[in-house]
Write a protein that holds these residues in place. Structure first.
Motif, PDB file in Angstrom:
ATOM      1  N   LYS A   1     -12.064  -7.957 -10.392  1.00 24.47           N
ATOM      2  CA  LYS A   1     -11.837  -9.076  -9.485  1.00 24.47           C
ATOM      3  C   LYS A   1     -12.412 -10.367 -10.065  1.00 24.47           C
ATOM      4  CE  LYS A   1     -11.948  -6.254  -5.294  1.00 24.47           C
ATOM      5  NZ  LYS A   1     -11.578  -5.055  -5.980  1.00 24.47           N
ATOM      6  N   LEU A   2     -11.595 -11.420 -10.022  1.00 30.73           N
ATOM      7  CA  LEU A   2     -12.049 -12.744 -10.403  1.00 30.73           C
ATOM      8  C   LEU A   2     -12.174 -13.538  -9.114  1.00 30.73           C
ATOM      9  CD1 LEU A   2     -11.244 -14.774 -13.440  1.00 30.73           C
ATOM     10  CD2 LEU A   2     -11.029 -15.908 -11.244  1.00 30.73           C
ATOM     11  N   LEU A   3     -13.394 -13.987  -8.808  1.00 26.95           N
ATOM     12  CA  LEU A   3     -13.689 -14.670  -7.547  1.00 26.95           C
ATOM     13  C   LEU A   3     -13.881 -16.159  -7.815  1.00 26.95           C
ATOM     14  CD1 LEU A   3     -16.283 -11.995  -6.502  1.00 26.95           C
ATOM     15  CD2 LEU A   3     -13.901 -12.106  -5.789  1.00 26.95           C
ATOM     16  N   LEU A   4     -13.044 -16.974  -7.211  1.00 22.84           N
ATOM     17  CA  LEU A   4     -13.081 -18.421  -7.427  1.00 22.84           C
ATOM     18  C   LEU A   4     -13.936 -19.107  -6.373  1.00 22.84           C
ATOM     19  CD1 LEU A   4      -9.254 -18.898  -7.944  1.00 22.84           C
ATOM     20  CD2 LEU A   4     -10.993 -18.948  -9.737  1.00 22.84           C
TER      21      LEU A   4
ATOM     22  N   GLU B   1      -6.844 -16.903 -18.450  1.00 21.60           N
ATOM     23  CA  GLU B   1      -6.528 -15.829 -19.395  1.00 21.60           C
ATOM     24  C   GLU B   1      -7.741 -15.277 -20.151  1.00 21.60           C
ATOM     25  OE1 GLU B   1      -3.777 -14.016 -19.573  1.00 21.60           O
ATOM     26  OE2 GLU B   1      -3.179 -15.278 -17.886  1.00 21.60           O
ATOM     27  N   PRO B   2      -8.597 -16.121 -20.713  1.00 26.14           N
ATOM     28  CA  PRO B   2      -9.741 -15.558 -21.450  1.00 26.14           C
ATOM     29  C   PRO B   2     -10.650 -14.704 -20.563  1.00 26.14           C
ATOM     30  CG  PRO B   2      -9.573 -17.928 -21.835  1.00 26.14           C
ATOM     31  CD  PRO B   2      -8.592 -17.588 -20.758  1.00 26.14           C
ATOM     32  N   TYR B   3     -10.733 -15.062 -19.297  1.00 26.82           N
ATOM     33  CA  TYR B   3     -11.599 -14.346 -18.364  1.00 26.82           C
ATOM     34  C   TYR B   3     -10.921 -13.082 -17.846  1.00 26.82           C
ATOM     35  CZ  TYR B   3     -13.539 -18.960 -18.766  1.00 26.82           C
ATOM     36  OH  TYR B   3     -14.020 -20.134 -19.279  1.00 26.82           O
ATOM     37  N   LEU B   4      -9.642 -13.185 -17.517  1.00 22.80           N
ATOM     38  CA  LEU B   4      -8.911 -12.022 -17.031  1.00 22.80           C
ATOM     39  C   LEU B   4      -8.926 -10.895 -18.051  1.00 22.80           C
ATOM     40  CD1 LEU B   4      -5.868 -13.782 -15.327  1.00 22.80           C
ATOM     41  CD2 LEU B   4      -7.715 -12.522 -14.189  1.00 22.80           C
TER      42      LEU B   4
ATOM     43  N   ASP C   1     -16.570  -5.834 -14.210  1.00 23.99           N
ATOM     44  CA  ASP C   1     -16.023  -5.481 -12.901  1.00 23.99           C
ATOM     45  C   ASP C   1     -15.640  -6.719 -12.100  1.00 23.99           C
ATOM     46  OD1 ASP C   1     -16.429  -2.574 -12.985  1.00 23.99           O
ATOM     47  OD2 ASP C   1     -18.566  -3.092 -12.995  1.00 23.99           O
ATOM     48  N   TYR C   2     -16.462  -7.756 -12.197  1.00 23.07           N
ATOM     49  CA  TYR C   2     -16.270  -8.985 -11.433  1.00 23.07           C
ATOM     50  C   TYR C   2     -16.574 -10.184 -12.311  1.00 23.07           C
ATOM     51  CZ  TYR C   2     -16.899  -5.856  -7.442  1.00 23.07           C
ATOM     52  OH  TYR C   2     -16.786  -4.831  -6.549  1.00 23.07           O
ATOM     53  N   ILE C   3     -15.900 -11.271 -12.031  1.00 26.18           N
ATOM     54  CA  ILE C   3     -16.249 -12.561 -12.627  1.00 26.18           C
ATOM     55  C   ILE C   3     -16.312 -13.568 -11.486  1.00 26.18           C
ATOM     56  CG2 ILE C   3     -15.531 -14.445 -14.139  1.00 26.18           C
ATOM     57  CD1 ILE C   3     -14.241 -12.370 -15.966  1.00 26.18           C
ATOM     58  N   LEU C   4     -17.406 -14.281 -11.389  1.00 29.46           N
ATOM     59  CA  LEU C   4     -17.568 -15.352 -10.415  1.00 29.46           C
ATOM     60  C   LEU C   4     -17.269 -16.649 -11.152  1.00 29.46           C
ATOM     61  CD1 LEU C   4     -18.477 -16.182  -7.556  1.00 29.46           C
ATOM     62  CD2 LEU C   4     -20.800 -16.348  -8.463  1.00 29.46           C
ATOM     63  N   ASP C   5     -16.132 -17.251 -10.877  1.00 29.77           N
ATOM     64  CA  ASP C   5     -15.663 -18.453 -11.573  1.00 29.77           C
ATOM     65  C   ASP C   5     -16.103 -19.679 -10.788  1.00 29.77           C
ATOM     66  OD1 ASP C   5     -14.163 -20.630 -12.537  1.00 29.77           O
ATOM     67  OD2 ASP C   5     -12.471 -19.355 -13.071  1.00 29.77           O
ATOM     68  N   THR C   6     -17.051 -20.430 -11.348  1.00 28.06           N
ATOM     69  CA  THR C   6     -17.592 -21.619 -10.679  1.00 28.06           C
ATOM     70  C   THR C   6     -17.068 -22.910 -11.293  1.00 28.06           C
ATOM     71  OG1 THR C   6     -19.514 -21.677 -12.143  1.00 28.06           O
ATOM     72  CG2 THR C   6     -19.716 -20.368 -10.106  1.00 28.06           C
ATOM     73  N   ILE C   7     -16.065 -22.831 -12.163  1.00 21.40           N
ATOM     74  CA  ILE C   7     -15.561 -24.006 -12.878  1.00 21.40           C
ATOM     75  C   ILE C   7     -14.738 -24.877 -11.921  1.00 21.40           C
ATOM     76  CG2 ILE C   7     -14.206 -24.830 -14.835  1.00 21.40           C
ATOM     77  CD1 ILE C   7     -14.653 -21.998 -16.084  1.00 21.40           C
TER      78      ILE C   7
ATOM     79  N   THR D   1      -7.463  -8.633  -9.336  1.00 20.81           N
ATOM     80  CA  THR D   1      -7.399  -9.448  -8.131  1.00 20.81           C
ATOM     81  C   THR D   1      -8.022 -10.807  -8.405  1.00 20.81           C
ATOM     82  OG1 THR D   1      -7.597  -7.483  -6.740  1.00 20.81           O
ATOM     83  CG2 THR D   1      -8.112  -9.592  -5.711  1.00 20.81           C
ATOM     84  N   ILE D   2      -7.349 -11.850  -7.941  1.00 16.32           N
ATOM     85  CA  ILE D   2      -7.911 -13.198  -7.960  1.00 16.32           C
ATOM     86  C   ILE D   2      -8.099 -13.587  -6.493  1.00 16.32           C
ATOM     87  CG2 ILE D   2      -7.559 -15.614  -8.581  1.00 16.32           C
ATOM     88  CD1 ILE D   2      -5.731 -14.617 -10.864  1.00 16.32           C
ATOM     89  N   ALA D   3      -9.321 -13.908  -6.126  1.00 16.54           N
ATOM     90  CA  ALA D   3      -9.637 -14.259  -4.742  1.00 16.54           C
ATOM     91  C   ALA D   3     -10.582 -15.448  -4.746  1.00 16.54           C
ATOM     92  CB  ALA D   3     -10.273 -13.069  -4.027  1.00 16.54           C
ATOM     93  N   GLY D   4     -10.811 -16.018  -3.584  1.00 11.63           N
ATOM     94  CA  GLY D   4     -11.720 -17.152  -3.520  1.00 11.63           C
ATOM     95  C   GLY D   4     -12.280 -17.368  -2.143  1.00 11.63           C
TER      96      GLY D   4
END
Length: 163
Positions: free
Chosen positions: A77-80, A66-69, A53-59, A100-103
């Motif tokens: 939602k991918l949260l940066l 792409e691999p995460y999406l 449902d969500y990925i918290l991207d801390t990189i 959604t890509i958000a941050g």
């Protein structure tokens, strides 16, 4: 901290890391339910596509999303929060999946207060290493080598400071 908060909220949590080095820590100490190595293409392909449902991207470095999406469900939602200089992704994968890509760098004062209250209510603790002022240069070198789990706390009051 994100893993601990998500678990305390009752979520199923998968940690994704570039190497297997953090597997034991993620599963046994932070309480993650699953672990994926992002640099292992076979493992990423074998992961349940469109399952998160969500990925918290801390990189904090430039990387492809792409691999995460591909792991996100429709409307995922991918949260940066890692603040890389730039990102690489195919807009079609976002559009077709209604993703959604958000941050955000930081929450509001009210959100921070709510999080601190939740943290206390759930009895959560953060992983820190307390160091004295005379160790600060070594601490900075260790941070540059990515040799810190997860935060340094500088004990100014307990340090032997001379004017």
């Amino acid at each position: 901290m994100g893993v601990q908060i998500a678990k305390a909220m009752g979520h199923h949590v998968t940690v994704i890391s570039s190497s297997d080095r953090k597997r034991e820590e993620a599963l046994e100490h932070l309480g993650a339910d699953a672990f994926l190595v992002s640099s292992d293409e076979a493992e990423m392909r074998g992961a349940a596509q469109e399952s998160l449902d969500y990925i918290l991207d801390t990189i904090p470095a430039v990387h492809s999303l792409e691999p995460y999406l591909s792991l996100l469900k429709v409307d995922g939602k991918l949260l940066l929060v890692g603040a890389p200089e730039s990102l690489q992704f195919d807009p079609v994968s976002v559009i077709l999946g209604r993703k959604t890509i958000a941050g955000s760098y930081i929450g509001s004062m009210e959100e921070t207060q709510q999080l601190l209250e939740f943290w206390a209510e759930k009895g959560l603790t953060s992983m820190t290493e307390v160091v004295k002022m005379d160790y600060v240069n070594t601490a900075m070198e260790r941070m540059e080598r990515n040799d810190v789990r997860y935060r340094f706390v500088l004990d100014v009051a307990g340090s032997n400071l001379q004017e």
